[in-house]
Motif scaffolding. Structure first.
Motif, PDB file in Angstrom:
ATOM      1  N   VAL A  18       0.839  -1.188   0.000  1.00  0.00           N
ATOM      2  CA  VAL A  18       0.000   0.000   0.000  1.00  0.00           C
ATOM      3  C   VAL A  18       0.882   1.249   0.000  1.00  0.00           C
ATOM      4  CG1 VAL A  18      -1.805   1.291   1.207  1.00  0.00           C
ATOM      5  CG2 VAL A  18      -1.830  -1.215   1.217  1.00  0.00           C
ATOM      6  N   ASN A  19       0.635   2.116  -0.981  1.00  0.00           N
ATOM      7  CA  ASN A  19       1.177   3.471  -0.930  1.00  0.00           C
ATOM      8  C   ASN A  19       0.067   4.355  -0.380  1.00  0.00           C
ATOM      9  OD1 ASN A  19       2.286   5.971  -1.287  1.00  0.00           O
ATOM     10  ND2 ASN A  19       2.538   5.810  -3.505  1.00  0.00           N
ATOM     11  N   PRO A  20       0.155   4.798   0.888  1.00  0.00           N
ATOM     12  CA  PRO A  20      -1.007   5.410   1.548  1.00  0.00           C
ATOM     13  C   PRO A  20      -1.433   6.745   0.971  1.00  0.00           C
ATOM     14  CG  PRO A  20       0.932   5.628   2.925  1.00  0.00           C
ATOM     15  CD  PRO A  20       1.321   4.752   1.777  1.00  0.00           C
ATOM     16  N   GLY A  21      -0.614   7.372   0.114  1.00  0.00           N
ATOM     17  CA  GLY A  21      -0.966   8.682  -0.407  1.00  0.00           C
ATOM     18  C   GLY A  21      -0.758   9.775   0.629  1.00  0.00           C
ATOM     19  N   GLY A  22      -1.364  10.919   0.401  1.00  0.00           N
ATOM     20  CA  GLY A  22      -1.217  12.037   1.319  1.00  0.00           C
ATOM     21  C   GLY A  22      -1.868  13.283   0.760  1.00  0.00           C
ATOM     22  N   PRO A  23      -1.725  14.410   1.450  1.00  0.00           N
ATOM     23  CA  PRO A  23      -2.301  15.666   0.958  1.00  0.00           C
ATOM     24  C   PRO A  23      -1.763  15.976  -0.440  1.00  0.00           C
ATOM     25  CG  PRO A  23      -1.550  15.892   3.222  1.00  0.00           C
ATOM     26  CD  PRO A  23      -1.055  14.558   2.732  1.00  0.00           C
ATOM     27  N   PRO A  24      -2.557  16.543  -1.336  1.00  0.00           N
ATOM     28  CA  PRO A  24      -3.885  17.132  -1.112  1.00  0.00           C
ATOM     29  C   PRO A  24      -5.040  16.140  -1.080  1.00  0.00           C
ATOM     30  CG  PRO A  24      -3.250  17.424  -3.394  1.00  0.00           C
ATOM     31  CD  PRO A  24      -2.092  16.755  -2.713  1.00  0.00           C
ATOM     32  N   GLY A  25      -4.738  14.835  -1.023  1.00  0.00           N
ATOM     33  CA  GLY A  25      -5.810  13.867  -0.893  1.00  0.00           C
ATOM     34  C   GLY A  25      -6.476  13.954   0.478  1.00  0.00           C
ATOM     35  N   ARG A  26      -7.704  13.379   0.561  1.00  0.00           N
ATOM     36  CA  ARG A  26      -8.445  13.395   1.821  1.00  0.00           C
ATOM     37  C   ARG A  26      -8.385  12.019   2.468  1.00  0.00           C
ATOM     38  NH1 ARG A  26     -14.098  15.560  -0.348  1.00  0.00           N
ATOM     39  NH2 ARG A  26     -13.522  13.976  -1.898  1.00  0.00           N
ATOM     40  N   PRO A  27      -8.333  11.952   3.797  1.00  0.00           N
ATOM     41  CA  PRO A  27      -8.297  10.652   4.482  1.00  0.00           C
ATOM     42  C   PRO A  27      -9.555   9.845   4.178  1.00  0.00           C
ATOM     43  CG  PRO A  27      -7.651  12.431   5.966  1.00  0.00           C
ATOM     44  CD  PRO A  27      -8.192  13.080   4.736  1.00  0.00           C
ATOM     45  N   LEU A  28      -9.355   8.527   4.015  1.00  0.00           N
ATOM     46  CA  LEU A  28     -10.493   7.644   3.754  1.00  0.00           C
ATOM     47  C   LEU A  28     -11.307   7.443   5.022  1.00  0.00           C
ATOM     48  CD1 LEU A  28      -9.092   4.754   1.510  1.00  0.00           C
ATOM     49  CD2 LEU A  28     -10.615   6.598   0.822  1.00  0.00           C
ATOM     50  N   PRO A  29     -12.629   7.417   4.901  1.00  0.00           N
ATOM     51  CA  PRO A  29     -13.438   7.020   6.066  1.00  0.00           C
ATOM     52  C   PRO A  29     -13.398   5.505   6.239  1.00  0.00           C
ATOM     53  CG  PRO A  29     -14.843   7.509   4.186  1.00  0.00           C
ATOM     54  CD  PRO A  29     -13.444   7.863   3.768  1.00  0.00           C
ATOM     55  N   ALA A  30     -13.866   5.038   7.367  1.00  0.00           N
ATOM     56  CA  ALA A  30     -13.880   3.596   7.651  1.00  0.00           C
ATOM     57  C   ALA A  30     -14.790   2.892   6.648  1.00  0.00           C
ATOM     58  CB  ALA A  30     -14.353   3.345   9.073  1.00  0.00           C
ATOM     59  N   ASP A  31     -14.345   1.694   6.210  1.00  0.00           N
ATOM     60  CA  ASP A  31     -15.088   0.836   5.275  1.00  0.00           C
ATOM     61  C   ASP A  31     -15.241   1.467   3.888  1.00  0.00           C
ATOM     62  OD1 ASP A  31     -15.441  -1.083   7.286  1.00  0.00           O
ATOM     63  OD2 ASP A  31     -17.266  -0.071   8.000  1.00  0.00           O
ATOM     64  N   ALA A  32     -14.394   2.439   3.545  1.00  0.00           N
ATOM     65  CA  ALA A  32     -14.429   3.022   2.208  1.00  0.00           C
ATOM     66  C   ALA A  32     -13.819   2.042   1.203  1.00  0.00           C
ATOM     67  CB  ALA A  32     -13.675   4.342   2.181  1.00  0.00           C
ATOM     68  N   VAL A  33     -14.204   2.207  -0.081  1.00  0.00           N
ATOM     69  CA  VAL A  33     -13.733   1.319  -1.141  1.00  0.00           C
ATOM     70  C   VAL A  33     -12.977   2.158  -2.166  1.00  0.00           C
ATOM     71  CG1 VAL A  33     -14.373  -0.348  -2.915  1.00  0.00           C
ATOM     72  CG2 VAL A  33     -15.682  -0.227  -0.780  1.00  0.00           C
ATOM     73  N   LEU A  34     -11.700   1.831  -2.387  1.00  0.00           N
ATOM     74  CA  LEU A  34     -10.911   2.519  -3.393  1.00  0.00           C
ATOM     75  C   LEU A  34     -11.298   2.020  -4.777  1.00  0.00           C
ATOM     76  CD1 LEU A  34      -7.391   2.553  -1.700  1.00  0.00           C
ATOM     77  CD2 LEU A  34      -8.864   4.521  -2.127  1.00  0.00           C
ATOM     78  N   PRO A  35     -11.324   2.877  -5.806  1.00  0.00           N
ATOM     79  CA  PRO A  35     -11.749   2.442  -7.145  1.00  0.00           C
ATOM     80  C   PRO A  35     -10.675   1.609  -7.831  1.00  0.00           C
ATOM     81  CG  PRO A  35     -11.069   4.725  -7.207  1.00  0.00           C
ATOM     82  CD  PRO A  35     -11.042   4.319  -5.761  1.00  0.00           C
ATOM     83  N   LEU A  36     -11.062   1.091  -9.001  1.00  0.00           N
ATOM     84  CA  LEU A  36     -10.153   0.237  -9.765  1.00  0.00           C
ATOM     85  C   LEU A  36      -8.914   0.993 -10.230  1.00  0.00           C
ATOM     86  CD1 LEU A  36      -9.928  -2.649 -10.952  1.00  0.00           C
ATOM     87  CD2 LEU A  36     -11.022  -1.780 -13.023  1.00  0.00           C
ATOM     88  N   ALA A  37      -9.012   2.307 -10.457  1.00  0.00           N
ATOM     89  CA  ALA A  37      -7.866   3.084 -10.930  1.00  0.00           C
ATOM     90  C   ALA A  37      -6.773   3.206  -9.883  1.00  0.00           C
ATOM     91  CB  ALA A  37      -8.328   4.480 -11.360  1.00  0.00           C
ATOM     92  N   SER A  38      -7.082   2.896  -8.629  1.00  0.00           N
ATOM     93  CA  SER A  38      -6.095   3.028  -7.552  1.00  0.00           C
ATOM     94  C   SER A  38      -5.374   1.735  -7.251  1.00  0.00           C
ATOM     95  CB  SER A  38      -6.788   3.538  -6.274  1.00  0.00           C
ATOM     96  OG  SER A  38      -7.373   4.808  -6.481  1.00  0.00           O
ATOM     97  N   THR A  39      -5.549   0.688  -8.076  1.00  0.00           N
ATOM     98  CA  THR A  39      -4.950  -0.615  -7.789  1.00  0.00           C
ATOM     99  C   THR A  39      -4.250  -1.165  -9.022  1.00  0.00           C
ATOM    100  OG1 THR A  39      -6.987  -1.785  -8.375  1.00  0.00           O
ATOM    101  CG2 THR A  39      -6.718  -1.120  -6.069  1.00  0.00           C
ATOM    102  N   SER A  40      -3.337  -2.098  -8.787  1.00  0.00           N
ATOM    103  CA  SER A  40      -2.649  -2.843  -9.840  1.00  0.00           C
ATOM    104  C   SER A  40      -2.540  -4.282  -9.395  1.00  0.00           C
ATOM    105  CB  SER A  40      -1.249  -2.277 -10.108  1.00  0.00           C
ATOM    106  OG  SER A  40      -1.330  -0.922 -10.501  1.00  0.00           O
ATOM    107  N   LYS A  41      -2.811  -5.204 -10.313  1.00  0.00           N
ATOM    108  CA  LYS A  41      -2.776  -6.610  -9.948  1.00  0.00           C
ATOM    109  C   LYS A  41      -1.380  -7.182 -10.136  1.00  0.00           C
ATOM    110  CE  LYS A  41      -3.994  -8.592 -14.446  1.00  0.00           C
ATOM    111  NZ  LYS A  41      -2.841  -9.511 -14.493  1.00  0.00           N
TER     112      LYS A  41
END
Length: 422
Positions: A132-155
């Protein structure tokens, strides 16, 4: 009566405890076994990845195209910067047919909405973990049980996917390579140490190269940063970019409108190149001829100072001559004024004399041999018609020249030969 009976029974009770053989030993064994059981249970529970109620955890999910090798609940790790921070807890398929993987990590590691997750194999047995690359500002913190979209992952890339892109010949060659590698590794205990030592020497020699490459990587990183800043600055000035694009479009249209003139100009280029080549050849010839000319000029410049000195002396002499001739000029000026009216008539007469001047050359050539005798005659006589000189009387010859004796074409008269009476 009852009190005396009860007291003997109370005294007899400790005697019965002490009367059973091995009671203390059994109690000690029971206590040791109980302690060992509790310790083993604690160790087992710690290895079973139980989430205790008092632990602070953060649960979220991510969408993947596929999750080959994922086995939820078996302790597959979730890592941040290579450090395990949680595990995969569940996986299911959403309505679009994508795999959704749920993860639980320590709450001390916030995840932002610009995070990126990558599935990687931990071993050749396809044991998967999620980095996991957790990211950071200017991004916003994820709320609990949030789902990241397909564009944020690589298999993860599977071995069979790589092999599926190979044709039959390549697979056969790869199998032969593995077979030959197995044969080569059979003698590894004997040959491998020397190879490793040679590899160590090569790596030592490559250390400066790696240092230079690292420096180059830093330089490239600075270049990329500068290009990013330039791109950001250019992207923020849409109006100027649009104006530039319009100007470029107008320029290209103007060039297209002049295509005929450009074609004719290009058609003239071969003749121009030929003219330039001939001009270059002429300049080369001129430069070749200039070299001896410059040598002559250099030689003349060496003798020029002496000539100028002599010319100065001549000018001084001419100045004296002019001073001496000034009285004669003053006396001759009235005569010249009287002769000026005749100048116009002389101009007309000069036009009539032009044909005669063409014959003066041969006459002058015939007279030149007689000039020394004529000079002696004038020098030795007192008069052109006298028969006496300093040496008394002497026979003299008289040369008479008239219009009929000159070799001139005068009215069809025969041209006599040079001569006269003696």
């Amino acid at each position: 009566m009852s009190a005396p009976t009860k007291e003997p029974e109370e005294r007899a009770r400790p005697r019965r405890w002490r009367g059973q053989p091995g009671l203390v030993r059994n109690l000690l064994v029971f206590a040791v076994v109980t302690a060992l059981g509790i310790s083993s249970l604690g160790i087992i529970l710690s290895r079973q990845r139980i989430s205790w109620p008092w632990e602070r955890t953060f649960t979220f999910a991510a969408t993947f195209t596929e999750t080959a090798g994922i086995s939820p609940g078996n302790g597959q790790e979730v890592r941040i910067a290579g450090v395990p921070v949680g595990e995969i807890t569940e996986a299911h398929v959403d309505r679009q047919g994508h795999a959704v993987v749920e993860m639980r990590i320590d709450a001390d590691h916030p995840i932002y909405d610009n995070a990126h997750l990558v599935m990687r194999p931990k071993s050749p047995l396809n044991e998967i973990f999620i980095n996991v690359n957790p990211g950071g500002p200017p991004g916003r913190p994820l709320p609990a049980d949030a789902v990241l979209p397909l564009a944020s992952t690589s298999k993860a890339v599977q071995v069979d996917e790589v092999l599926a892109h190979l044709d039959d010949n390549t697979r056969t060659a790869l199998g032969n390579l593995l077979t030959e590698s197995d044969i080569a590794l059979a003698s590894a205990p004997r040959d491998l140490p020397a190879g490793l030592r040679a590899t160590d020497r090569v790596l030592t020699d490559l250390a400066p190269v790696a240092t230079e490459l690292d420096t180059r990587r830093a330089t490239i990183a600075e270049l990329v940063s500068a290009l990013s800043q330039m791109s950001t600055a250019v992207g923020g000035d849409d109006a100027r970019l649009a104006a530039l694009a319009d100007s470029l479009n107008r320029t290209l249209n103007s060039v297209a409108a002049q295509s005929g003139a450009l074609d004719s100009s290009l058609a003239r280029l071969p003749g121009l190149s030929t003219s330039l080549r001939s001009a270059t050849d002429s300049v080369t010839d001129l430069a070749t001829e200039l070299d001896p000319t410059l040598d002559d000029v250099r030689a003349a410049s060496d003798t020029l100072p002496g000539s100028l000195n002599r010319l100065t002396d001549s000018v001084d002499t001419v100045g004296d001559t002019v001073d001496a001739a000034r009285p004669f000029v003053d006396r001759a000026r009235p005569v010249f004024d009287d002769l000026r009216p005749f100048a116009g008539h002389l101009r007309d007469a000069a036009a009539d004399l032009v044909p005669i001047t063409g014959d003066l050359g041969p006459i002058t050539g015939q007279l030149l041999p007689y000039l020394p005798d004529l000079q002696a005659f004038i020098y030795n006589t007192n008069s052109m018609v006298s028969l006496h000189d300093v040496n008394k009387g002497i026979l003299r010859g008289q040369f008479t020249m008239g219009p009929t004796s000159l070799p001139l074409p005068l009215g069809g008269l025969s041209t006599p030969t040079p001569g006269g009476s003696r």
